[in-house]
Design a protein around this motif. Structure first.
Motif, short mmCIF file in Angstrom:
data_model
loop_
_atom_site.label_atom_id
_atom_site.label_comp_id
_atom_site.label_asym_id
_atom_site.label_seq_id
_atom_site.Cartn_x
_atom_site.Cartn_y
_atom_site.Cartn_z
N ALA A 22 0.83 -1.21 0.00
CA ALA A 22 0.00 0.00 0.00
C ALA A 22 0.86 1.26 0.00
O ALA A 22 0.54 2.25 -0.68
CB ALA A 22 -0.94 -0.01 1.21
N GLU A 23 1.95 1.23 0.75
CA GLU A 23 2.86 2.38 0.79
C GLU A 23 3.42 2.67 -0.61
O GLU A 23 3.41 3.82 -1.07
CB GLU A 23 4.00 2.11 1.77
N PHE A 24 3.88 1.63 -1.29
CA PHE A 24 4.45 1.81 -2.62
C PHE A 24 3.38 2.17 -3.64
O PHE A 24 3.60 2.98 -4.55
CB PHE A 24 5.20 0.54 -3.03
N ALA B 110 -9.04 6.31 0.44
CA ALA B 110 -8.89 7.76 0.62
C ALA B 110 -7.42 8.16 0.71
O ALA B 110 -6.99 9.16 0.13
CB ALA B 110 -9.65 8.21 1.87
N ALA B 111 -6.64 7.35 1.43
CA ALA B 111 -5.21 7.64 1.57
C ALA B 111 -4.49 7.47 0.23
O ALA B 111 -3.60 8.27 -0.12
CB ALA B 111 -4.59 6.73 2.62
N LEU B 112 -4.88 6.46 -0.53
CA LEU B 112 -4.27 6.24 -1.84
C LEU B 112 -4.63 7.36 -2.81
O LEU B 112 -3.80 7.79 -3.62
CB LEU B 112 -4.70 4.89 -2.40
N GLN B 113 -5.87 7.82 -2.74
CA GLN B 113 -6.29 8.93 -3.61
C GLN B 113 -5.47 10.19 -3.32
O GLN B 113 -5.19 10.98 -4.23
CB GLN B 113 -7.78 9.23 -3.40
N ARG B 114 -5.07 10.38 -2.07
CA ARG B 114 -4.23 11.53 -1.70
C ARG B 114 -2.76 11.30 -2.05
O ARG B 114 -1.94 12.19 -1.85
CB ARG B 114 -4.35 11.82 -0.19
N LYS B 115 -2.46 10.07 -2.51
CA LYS B 115 -1.07 9.68 -2.81
C LYS B 115 -0.18 9.89 -1.59
O LYS B 115 0.94 10.41 -1.69
CB LYS B 115 -0.54 10.45 -4.03
N ASP B 116 -0.70 9.48 -0.44
CA ASP B 116 0.00 9.62 0.84
C ASP B 116 0.53 8.26 1.25
O ASP B 116 -0.22 7.41 1.75
CB ASP B 116 -0.98 10.16 1.89
#
Length: 262
Positions: free
Chosen positions: A115-117, A210-216
Motif C-alpha cells: 500500500a505504501e508503494f 482515501a489515503a491512496l487517492q491523496r497519494k499519501d
C-alpha cells in the motif's frame, strides 16, 4: 499420503509454532492427562502454562480438530473426542500449512508495504478499479453474500496492481490462494457465525482508498496495517471459545507508527 484437502499422514516433525504446541497437547492426551469427554483448560491457561500466545493456542486447537481429537463447542470450550494411539504418537493426520493468524501476520507485513508503494505509483485508472471493487463489496454485503465474496479480494489485488510491479501482484495473489485452500483457515471460519464484521472491513477499505487517492504513502501504509490488525482482532474475538475479553494483538506496538514518525 496427501489428499485433496492438503491433509497428510506422516511421521510428523513440527515446523510451525502451533504444530509444536499441538504435539505437546496431543502427547498429554496420550499420557492420560485427559479422558474422552473431558474439557481442556481455557486457552488463556494453556497459553500461560506453556508460555505461548493465544493465537498459537487457537491454531493448535484447530490442528487437533482436524485430527478429530477434540470438539469445539462455542461458548462452552474444547472437549476431548478421541485419544491418539501411543504407537503412532509421532504420526499425525495434520494440515501442513501455516496457521490462519500466522498468514494474517505475513499479509500485514506484505500488504502494508504494498500500500505504501502503491500510493507513490497509483494512477487515476487504478483508483477507478478500486472504487469498482468497493462497489462490488457493498453489493455483496447488501445481498448477503458470505462465501466466495469477490469484492474484498478484488480490492486488495487492485492495490497490488497499482504498484505497477508484477512480482508484488503475484505475491499478493499467492497469499490469497494459500488462504483459500487452507484447511486451517476453513476450520477457523466454522466457528464464526456473525458476518457484521464485513461492514467494519468495508469502512477500513474506504479509509485505505482515501489515503491512496491523496497519494499519501505513510497514511496508506498505516491504514492497511490497521485494517489487517482489525481483521486479526475480530477473527480472534468471533472465534473465541472461552472469554472474548482478552488481548488478541500479535504485536505490542504498531511498527508502522514508529517508521512513519511525525
Amino acid at each position: 499420503m496427501e489428499n485433496s484437502d492438503n491433509i497428510i499422514m506422516m511421521p510428523f516433525e513440527p515446523k510451525r509454532p502451533y504444530q509444536e504446541l499441538g504435539l505437546i497437547l496431543r502427547q498429554e492426551l496420550i499420557d492420560g492427562h485427559y479422558q474422552v469427554g473431558d474439557r481442556l483448560p481455557p486457552e488463556r491457561d494453556i497459553a500461560e502454562r506453556l508460555d505461548v500466545s493465544r493465537t498459537v493456542v487457537r491454531e493448535a486447537i484447530i490442528m487437533l480438530e482436524l485430527e478429530n481429537l477434540v470438539e469445539v463447542k462455542k461458548g462452552s470450550g474444547v472437549y476431548v473426542l478421541n485419544i491418539p494411539n501411543q504407537a503412532h504418537s509421532r504420526e499425525a493426520v495434520i494440515s501442513d500449512d501455516a496457521g490462519p493468524f500466522e498468514m494474517l501476520q505475513a499479509r500485514q507485513l506484505l500488504e502494508s508495504n504494498i500500500a505504501e508503494f502503491a500510493a507513490i505509483q497509483v494512477t487515476p485508472g487504478d483508483i477507478v478499479k478500486m472504487r469498482a471493487a468497493l462497489d462490488l463489496e457493498r453489493q455483496e454485503l447488501a445481498n448477503g453474500v458470505e462465501d466466495e465474496a469477490l469484492g474484498d479480494k478484488q480490492f486488495h489485488v487492485c492495490i497490488a496492481e497499482a504498484t505497477q510491479n508484477s512480482v508484488l501482484v503475484d505475491m499478493l495473489k499467492d497469499s490469497w490462494e494459500r488462504r483459500e485452500q487452507s484447511p486451517m483457515w476453513k476450520k477457523l471460519h466454522t466457528h464464526i457465525n456473525d458476518q457484521a464484521y464485513r461492514e467494519e472491513w468495508l469502512e477500513d477499505h474506504a479509509r485505505i482508498l482515501a489515503a491512496l487517492q491523496r497519494k499519501d504513502p505513510v497514511a496508506s501504509k498505516n491504514a492497511m496495517w490497521q485494517h489487517l490488525e482489525n481483521v486479526k482482532q475480530r477473527l480472534l474475538e468471533l472465534s473465541d471459545i472461552d472469554d472474548p475479553n482478552f488481548d488478541g494483538y500479535l504485536f505490542s506496538s504498531n511498527p508502522v507508527v514508529l517508521l512513519g514518525g511525525d
